[in-house]
Design a protein around this motif. Structure first.
Motif, mmCIF file in Angstrom:
data_model
loop_
_atom_site.group_PDB
_atom_site.id
_atom_site.type_symbol
_atom_site.label_atom_id
_atom_site.label_comp_id
_atom_site.label_asym_id
_atom_site.label_seq_id
_atom_site.Cartn_x
_atom_site.Cartn_y
_atom_site.Cartn_z
ATOM 1 N N GLU A 1 11.809 -0.711 -2.610
ATOM 2 C CA GLU A 1 10.976 -1.836 -2.179
ATOM 3 C C GLU A 1 9.868 -2.075 -3.184
ATOM 4 O O GLU A 1 9.221 -1.141 -3.651
ATOM 5 N N LEU A 2 9.665 -3.332 -3.510
ATOM 6 C CA LEU A 2 8.555 -3.777 -4.340
ATOM 7 C C LEU A 2 7.654 -4.644 -3.468
ATOM 8 O O LEU A 2 8.119 -5.633 -2.881
ATOM 9 N N SER A 3 6.388 -4.268 -3.351
ATOM 10 C CA SER A 3 5.478 -4.996 -2.468
ATOM 11 C C SER A 3 4.202 -5.374 -3.200
ATOM 12 O O SER A 3 3.851 -4.805 -4.241
ATOM 13 N N HIS A 4 3.504 -6.358 -2.632
ATOM 14 C CA HIS A 4 2.212 -6.789 -3.170
ATOM 15 C C HIS A 4 1.160 -6.612 -2.089
ATOM 16 O O HIS A 4 1.467 -6.679 -0.884
ATOM 17 N N GLU A 5 -0.068 -6.388 -2.500
ATOM 18 C CA GLU A 5 -1.144 -6.099 -1.551
ATOM 19 C C GLU A 5 -1.402 -7.231 -0.564
ATOM 20 O O GLU A 5 -1.988 -7.014 0.503
ATOM 21 N N ILE A 6 -0.943 -8.458 -0.851
ATOM 22 C CA ILE A 6 -1.134 -9.550 0.097
ATOM 23 C C ILE A 6 -0.152 -9.445 1.267
ATOM 24 O O ILE A 6 -0.283 -10.161 2.261
ATOM 25 N N GLY A 7 0.855 -8.557 1.156
ATOM 26 C CA GLY A 7 1.776 -8.335 2.262
ATOM 27 C C GLY A 7 3.218 -8.701 1.993
ATOM 28 O O GLY A 7 4.116 -8.305 2.743
ATOM 29 N N LEU A 8 3.485 -9.466 0.935
ATOM 30 C CA LEU A 8 4.852 -9.855 0.624
ATOM 31 C C LEU A 8 5.617 -8.687 0.007
ATOM 32 O O LEU A 8 5.043 -7.873 -0.727
ATOM 33 N N TYR A 9 6.913 -8.618 0.288
ATOM 34 C CA TYR A 9 7.732 -7.569 -0.317
ATOM 35 C C TYR A 9 9.179 -8.018 -0.433
ATOM 36 O O TYR A 9 9.648 -8.906 0.276
ATOM 37 N N VAL A 10 9.892 -7.384 -1.359
ATOM 38 C CA VAL A 10 11.338 -7.553 -1.508
ATOM 39 C C VAL A 10 11.939 -6.155 -1.608
ATOM 40 O O VAL A 10 11.291 -5.213 -2.078
ATOM 41 N N SER B 1 -2.023 -4.825 -10.763
ATOM 42 C CA SER B 1 -2.067 -6.235 -10.342
ATOM 43 C C SER B 1 -1.688 -6.405 -8.876
ATOM 44 O O SER B 1 -1.178 -7.441 -8.478
ATOM 45 N N GLY B 2 -1.938 -5.375 -8.062
ATOM 46 C CA GLY B 2 -1.663 -5.456 -6.626
ATOM 47 C C GLY B 2 -0.249 -5.090 -6.234
ATOM 48 O O GLY B 2 0.074 -5.090 -5.048
ATOM 49 N N PHE B 3 0.597 -4.763 -7.198
ATOM 50 C CA PHE B 3 1.993 -4.417 -6.902
ATOM 51 C C PHE B 3 2.160 -2.906 -6.741
ATOM 52 O O PHE B 3 1.483 -2.110 -7.398
ATOM 53 N N SER B 4 3.105 -2.522 -5.873
ATOM 54 C CA SER B 4 3.465 -1.121 -5.709
ATOM 55 C C SER B 4 4.948 -1.040 -5.386
ATOM 56 O O SER B 4 5.572 -2.021 -4.955
ATOM 57 N N ALA B 5 5.515 0.140 -5.612
ATOM 58 C CA ALA B 5 6.950 0.330 -5.390
ATOM 59 C C ALA B 5 7.189 1.659 -4.705
ATOM 60 O O ALA B 5 6.401 2.603 -4.840
ATOM 61 N N THR B 6 8.277 1.727 -3.966
ATOM 62 C CA THR B 6 8.686 2.977 -3.333
ATOM 63 C C THR B 6 10.193 2.976 -3.173
ATOM 64 O O THR B 6 10.842 1.920 -3.253
ATOM 65 N N GLY B 7 10.753 4.148 -2.970
ATOM 66 C CA GLY B 7 12.188 4.258 -2.775
ATOM 67 C C GLY B 7 12.528 5.493 -1.974
ATOM 68 O O GLY B 7 11.728 6.440 -1.896
ATOM 69 N N THR B 8 13.699 5.514 -1.378
ATOM 70 C CA THR B 8 14.156 6.644 -0.577
ATOM 71 C C THR B 8 15.638 6.879 -0.807
ATOM 72 O O THR B 8 16.414 5.919 -0.896
ATOM 73 N N VAL B 9 16.026 8.141 -0.908
ATOM 74 C CA VAL B 9 17.428 8.545 -0.966
ATOM 75 C C VAL B 9 17.710 9.401 0.256
ATOM 76 O O VAL B 9 16.927 10.307 0.580
#
Length: 245
Positions: free
Chosen positions: A60-69, A27-35
């Motif tokens: 970080e959780l982001s959406h393809e439209i550019g928004l992220y938290v 649904s356009g969402f993706s996630a990533t993380g770093t340690v």
């Protein structure tokens, strides 16, 4: 006493990590993380851990439209306080057009467990940040502008400006980075240090499976006497290792 802790305490780490791999969630969402494990946690080249090691994590959780938290956490050690951890919240919008990327965000720097003693001020604060990036392979130009209406230690308005360059070398895909920035603070006496210049040069070497190692030199033009007699503003070499997932 605040003059001693203020020069040591600020938010998100400077240590560079490689471009994040993303986990597609649908649904356009993706996630990533770093340690990250580092020999010292610096922010704008001032140590947050009194020159001691730190373990950090970000998601970080982001959406393809550019928004992220997103969120960031690290251990900290500020003189004469009970602050031992930093947890930051981030919300923003990022967009790439051809080789140009702009990123507008708001960051809240929190210190759970901190209790102000008599004569101390609140150390949590918020910033609005604009980041710009222009890629001209194998070189990337970057710039950052940040503003806080009431900086660390209730020290009033602050402005941070930084410019830098990343060069992807032909050896091991290693990235050599250089940064130079300047921090203005409205109430220097309350902050505990003068306005200052910060500069760094560091190398990041990707290995495989999301792991990277690196290190570099980080400095300021703040003397030890201007830093409340502490060594947290001194020039230093830092090594780090990271895993991005």
């Amino acid at each position: 006493m605040l003059r001693k802790i203020a020069a040591a305490a600020l938010g998100i780490g400077l240590l560079a990590s490689p471009a994040a791999a993303q986990v597609e969630l649908g649904s356009g969402f993706s996630a990533t993380g770093t340690v990250i494990g580092t020999t010292d946690y610096v922010f704008r080249n001032i140590s947050q851990t009194r020159s001691r090691p730190a373990i950090q994590g970000s998601v970080e959780l982001s959406h393809e439209i550019g928004l992220y938290v997103g969120a960031f956490a690290s251990n900290v050690t500020f003189p004469n306080t009970n602050a031992r951890q930093e947890v930051d919240g981030i919300v923003g919008y990022r967009r790439t057009i051809d080789s140009f990327t702009f990123d507008i965000s708001g960051v809240y720097y929190g210190y759970p467990g901190y209790t102000a003693q008599p004569g101390q001020y609140e150390i949590a604060f918020a910033e609005a940040i604009l980041k710009l990036k222009y890629e001209l392979d194998p070189v990337t130009f970057v710039g950052t502008a940040a503003w806080s209406p009431d900086y660390f230690g209730s020290s009033g308005n602050s402005v941070w400006l930084e410019a830098g360059i990343d060069w992807k070398t032909p050896v091991l895909d290693a990235v050599l980075s250089g940064r130079i920035g300047y921090q203005w603070i409205d109430n220097n006496a309350r902050f505990g240090a003068p306005d200052y210049l910060a500069y760094s040069i560091y190398l990041t070497v990707p290995i495989r499976y999301g792991f990277s190692v690196g290190g570099g030199f980080y400095g300021t033009d703040i003397s030890q006497s201007q830093c409340g007699g502490l060594k947290v503003c001194d020039n230093r070499f830092i090594a780090f290792a990271s895993w991005t997932f």
